[in-house]
Design a protein around this motif. Structure first.
Motif, mmCIF file in Angstrom:
data_model
loop_
_atom_site.group_PDB
_atom_site.id
_atom_site.type_symbol
_atom_site.label_atom_id
_atom_site.label_comp_id
_atom_site.label_asym_id
_atom_site.label_seq_id
_atom_site.Cartn_x
_atom_site.Cartn_y
_atom_site.Cartn_z
ATOM 1 N N ASP A 127 0.824 -1.211 0.000
ATOM 2 C CA ASP A 127 0.000 0.000 0.000
ATOM 3 C C ASP A 127 0.857 1.260 0.000
ATOM 4 O O ASP A 127 1.952 1.291 0.588
ATOM 5 N N GLY A 128 0.337 2.304 -0.623
ATOM 6 C CA GLY A 128 1.023 3.576 -0.596
ATOM 7 C C GLY A 128 1.136 4.118 0.818
ATOM 8 O O GLY A 128 0.225 3.967 1.633
ATOM 9 N N CYS A 129 2.267 4.742 1.129
ATOM 10 C CA CYS A 129 2.539 5.234 2.475
ATOM 11 C C CYS A 129 2.748 6.749 2.480
ATOM 12 O O CYS A 129 3.064 7.358 1.460
ATOM 13 N N LEU A 130 2.607 7.298 3.661
ATOM 14 C CA LEU A 130 2.920 8.698 3.911
ATOM 15 C C LEU A 130 4.435 8.833 4.034
ATOM 16 O O LEU A 130 5.098 7.941 4.572
ATOM 17 N N SER A 131 5.012 9.926 3.557
ATOM 18 C CA SER A 131 6.450 10.131 3.715
ATOM 19 C C SER A 131 6.791 10.396 5.175
ATOM 20 O O SER A 131 5.922 10.763 5.978
ATOM 21 N N TRP A 132 8.069 10.230 5.528
ATOM 22 C CA TRP A 132 8.473 10.490 6.907
ATOM 23 C C TRP A 132 8.203 11.947 7.291
ATOM 24 O O TRP A 132 7.743 12.220 8.399
ATOM 25 N N GLU A 133 8.493 12.873 6.395
ATOM 26 C CA GLU A 133 8.300 14.288 6.712
ATOM 27 C C GLU A 133 6.837 14.580 7.043
ATOM 28 O O GLU A 133 6.530 15.290 8.014
ATOM 29 N N GLU A 134 5.914 14.026 6.250
ATOM 30 C CA GLU A 134 4.493 14.236 6.504
ATOM 31 C C GLU A 134 4.036 13.491 7.761
ATOM 32 O O GLU A 134 3.158 13.961 8.489
ATOM 33 N N THR A 135 4.639 12.344 8.002
ATOM 34 C CA THR A 135 4.322 11.585 9.214
ATOM 35 C C THR A 135 4.709 12.375 10.461
ATOM 36 O O THR A 135 3.924 12.506 11.407
ATOM 37 N N GLU A 136 5.918 12.893 10.461
ATOM 38 C CA GLU A 136 6.414 13.662 11.597
ATOM 39 C C GLU A 136 5.536 14.891 11.834
ATOM 40 O O GLU A 136 5.176 15.199 12.982
ATOM 41 N N LYS A 137 5.162 15.555 10.760
ATOM 42 C CA LYS A 137 4.309 16.740 10.875
ATOM 43 C C LYS A 137 2.953 16.374 11.481
ATOM 44 O O LYS A 137 2.446 17.069 12.375
ATOM 45 N N ALA A 138 2.359 15.271 11.021
ATOM 46 C CA ALA A 138 1.047 14.849 11.519
ATOM 47 C C ALA A 138 1.110 14.456 12.991
ATOM 48 O O ALA A 138 0.214 14.786 13.779
ATOM 49 N N LEU A 139 2.163 13.756 13.380
ATOM 50 C CA LEU A 139 2.291 13.320 14.775
ATOM 51 C C LEU A 139 2.563 14.503 15.705
ATOM 52 O O LEU A 139 2.050 14.551 16.827
ATOM 53 N N ARG A 140 3.355 15.452 15.244
ATOM 54 C CA ARG A 140 3.590 16.645 16.065
ATOM 55 C C ARG A 140 2.301 17.449 16.239
ATOM 56 O O ARG A 140 2.026 17.996 17.310
ATOM 57 N N SER A 141 1.514 17.528 15.180
ATOM 58 C CA SER A 141 0.237 18.248 15.266
ATOM 59 C C SER A 141 -0.702 17.571 16.253
ATOM 60 O O SER A 141 -1.364 18.244 17.058
ATOM 61 N N LEU A 142 -0.761 16.241 16.196
ATOM 62 C CA LEU A 142 -1.607 15.513 17.141
ATOM 63 C C LEU A 142 -1.121 15.738 18.566
ATOM 64 O O LEU A 142 -1.925 15.967 19.480
ATOM 65 N N HIS A 143 0.177 15.696 18.776
ATOM 66 C CA HIS A 143 0.753 15.917 20.109
ATOM 67 C C HIS A 143 0.335 17.282 20.646
ATOM 68 O O HIS A 143 -0.035 17.419 21.820
ATOM 69 N N ALA A 144 0.385 18.296 19.778
ATOM 70 C CA ALA A 144 0.005 19.650 20.212
ATOM 71 C C ALA A 144 -1.473 19.714 20.576
ATOM 72 O O ALA A 144 -1.852 20.331 21.580
ATOM 73 N N VAL A 145 -2.308 19.062 19.783
ATOM 74 C CA VAL A 145 -3.751 19.062 20.051
ATOM 75 C C VAL A 145 -4.051 18.362 21.369
ATOM 76 O O VAL A 145 -4.916 18.810 22.146
ATOM 77 N N LEU A 146 -3.355 17.267 21.640
ATOM 78 C CA LEU A 146 -3.593 16.525 22.883
ATOM 79 C C LEU A 146 -3.218 17.348 24.111
ATOM 80 O O LEU A 146 -3.708 17.089 25.210
ATOM 81 N N GLY A 147 -2.377 18.336 23.930
ATOM 82 C CA GLY A 147 -2.029 19.215 25.034
ATOM 83 C C GLY A 147 -3.193 20.091 25.468
ATOM 84 O O GLY A 147 -3.175 20.678 26.552
ATOM 85 N N LYS A 148 -4.206 20.183 24.599
ATOM 86 C CA LYS A 148 -5.390 20.990 24.908
ATOM 87 C C LYS A 148 -6.569 20.100 25.299
ATOM 88 O O LYS A 148 -7.724 20.533 25.295
ATOM 89 N N ARG A 149 -6.280 18.868 25.616
ATOM 90 C CA ARG A 149 -7.323 17.881 25.889
ATOM 91 C C ARG A 149 -8.198 18.301 27.060
ATOM 92 O O ARG A 149 -7.709 18.688 28.128
ATOM 93 N N GLN A 150 -9.503 18.188 26.861
ATOM 94 C CA GLN A 150 -10.454 18.541 27.899
ATOM 95 C C GLN A 150 -10.638 17.381 28.868
ATOM 96 O O GLN A 150 -10.115 16.293 28.674
ATOM 97 N N GLY A 151 -11.410 17.645 29.918
ATOM 98 C CA GLY A 151 -11.696 16.592 30.887
ATOM 99 C C GLY A 151 -12.495 15.481 30.267
ATOM 100 O O GLY A 151 -13.159 15.635 29.248
ATOM 101 N N ASP A 152 -12.429 14.322 30.873
ATOM 102 C CA ASP A 152 -13.141 13.145 30.350
ATOM 103 C C ASP A 152 -14.638 13.357 30.367
ATOM 104 O O ASP A 152 -15.192 14.036 31.229
ATOM 105 N N ARG A 153 -15.300 12.717 29.406
ATOM 106 C CA ARG A 153 -16.760 12.704 29.401
ATOM 107 C C ARG A 153 -17.251 11.873 30.581
ATOM 108 O O ARG A 153 -16.601 10.920 30.988
ATOM 109 N N PRO A 154 -18.419 12.214 31.103
ATOM 110 C CA PRO A 154 -18.972 11.411 32.206
ATOM 111 C C PRO A 154 -19.335 10.023 31.723
ATOM 112 O O PRO A 154 -19.592 9.827 30.550
#
Length: 353
Positions: free
Chosen positions: A326-353
């Protein structure tokens, strides 16, 4: 006497036993510690005890030791950097199910030339897993052949049962005895019920025919695997990672008293088989998690050193670091996507009830 057996068999070759392979590439104390810790961490994430998000990241399939090791070096460094919010496990897939025909993976055909030197494939696969584990990386793979786990499972921290085999009784039996957490993909048609049934079946004790460490055929009895979970990978009807899809999966699992831990495969039908769309899927998952969706505990990314894919062929004629499946994402795009996710998780709200 008229022959009635092996009419379509043209040859048989004795294979070294799992014990013999492990004598060639023994599990070291350091490797065992890495695997055990990774399995414990993955289990804690799936059970909601560790708030990090599990990422199964790496090539669609392994076909070249050198590029796999280079990829691992980059992933290990990124894992160290992002490890407070993400737990990254390298995708190390040695077997590939085929819809019709095609290259069946590194273990079956390690030279990519149709010679099918399976013994060499097993040796090279175990050697590579040992080298990756020495780098501190946890490894993930798909369980396809029912015999192969006896040769390499002690070096695997997470396993998957694929969309084509989730409905298989053989694979549900094997899962019940595996020592690591296991994800079940929904069927290729998008049917989630198949994965849910497999999840329930894998938790139960089983008895089935297998081999022991000496390669002797035996009856294998298991206690059941409590760390199974569902993987949403889309299907013929389209993607299945939307809020509505996640709500429905949670509801169905809850109604059956099963683990609500969900993983989403950002590739395959969820990205319409377009590798460059995987970051869009991952971003949508990040928004769900940061918004408080606690059931969403992991994701899969198909990624290599370079993007795209190429036709399979002898290694000498291939582009380095480009997928042959299967076609894959390049390392550069992978790193960018993972860093973006990491940043978003830093703003994670409290758990749902």
């Amino acid at each position: 006497m008229i022959q009635t057996n092996d009419l379509n068999v043209v040859g048989m070759k004795k294979l070294l036993s799992p014990r013999a392979l492990k004598a060639l590439y023994p599990l070291t104390e350091a490797q065992a510690a890495t695997v055990a810790l990774a399995r414990k961490t993955v289990g804690a994430i799936l059970q909601g005890e560790d708030r990090r998000v599990l990422g199964i990241v790496g090539p669609c399939s392994i076909h070249d030791r050198a590029s796999a090791l280079e990829y691992a070096q980059r992933l290990a460094a990124l894992h160290q950097e992002l490890g407070d919010r993400l737990f990254l496990v390298m995708r190390v897939y040695f077997e590939k199910p085929r819809t019709t025909v095609g290259w069946r993976g590194f273990i079956v055909d390690p030279r990519l030339d149709g010679t099918h030197d399976i013994e060499a494939g097993l040796q090279e696969a175990r050697s590579l897993l040992a080298a990756l584990t020495d780098r501190g990386l946890a490894c993930a793979t798909e369980v396809l052949d029912p015999i192969v786990p006896q040769y390499i499972a002690d070096l695997i921290s997470w396993a998957a049962i694929g969309a084509r085999t989730t409905e298989s009784q053989t694979h549900r039996d094997i899962t019940s005895g595996l020592s690591m957490p296991v994800g079940f993909k929904n069927g290729t048609d998008g049917n989630l019920e198949i994965a849910i049934n497999a999840l329930a079946a894998g938790r139960e004790a089983k008895s089935f025919i297998g081999i022991d460490q000496d390669g002797q055929t035996c009856v294998v009895s298991t206690r059941g695997n409590p760390l199974g979970h569902v993987i949403l990978r889309g299907g013929k009807s389209g993607p299945n990672y939307s809020s509505a899809n996640l709500d429905e999966a949670e509801k169905t699992l809850r109604a059956q008293g099963l683990s609500e831990a969900l993983m989403v495969d950002c590739s395959h039908a969820n990205s319409s088989k377009k590798p460059e769309r995987q970051p869009e899927v991952l971003a949508a998952l990040g928004a769900e998690i940061s918004g408080g969706r606690t059931s969403l505990r992991g994701f899969m990314l198909e990624s290599h050193l370079h993007g795209g894919s190429q036709p399979v062929g002898p290694l000498s004629g291939l582009k380095y670091g480009v997928s042959v499946t299967d076609g894959c994402l390049s390392w550069e795009e992978t790193e960018k996507a993972l860093r973006s996710l990491h940043a978003v998780l830093g703003k994670r709200q409290g758990d749902r009830p």
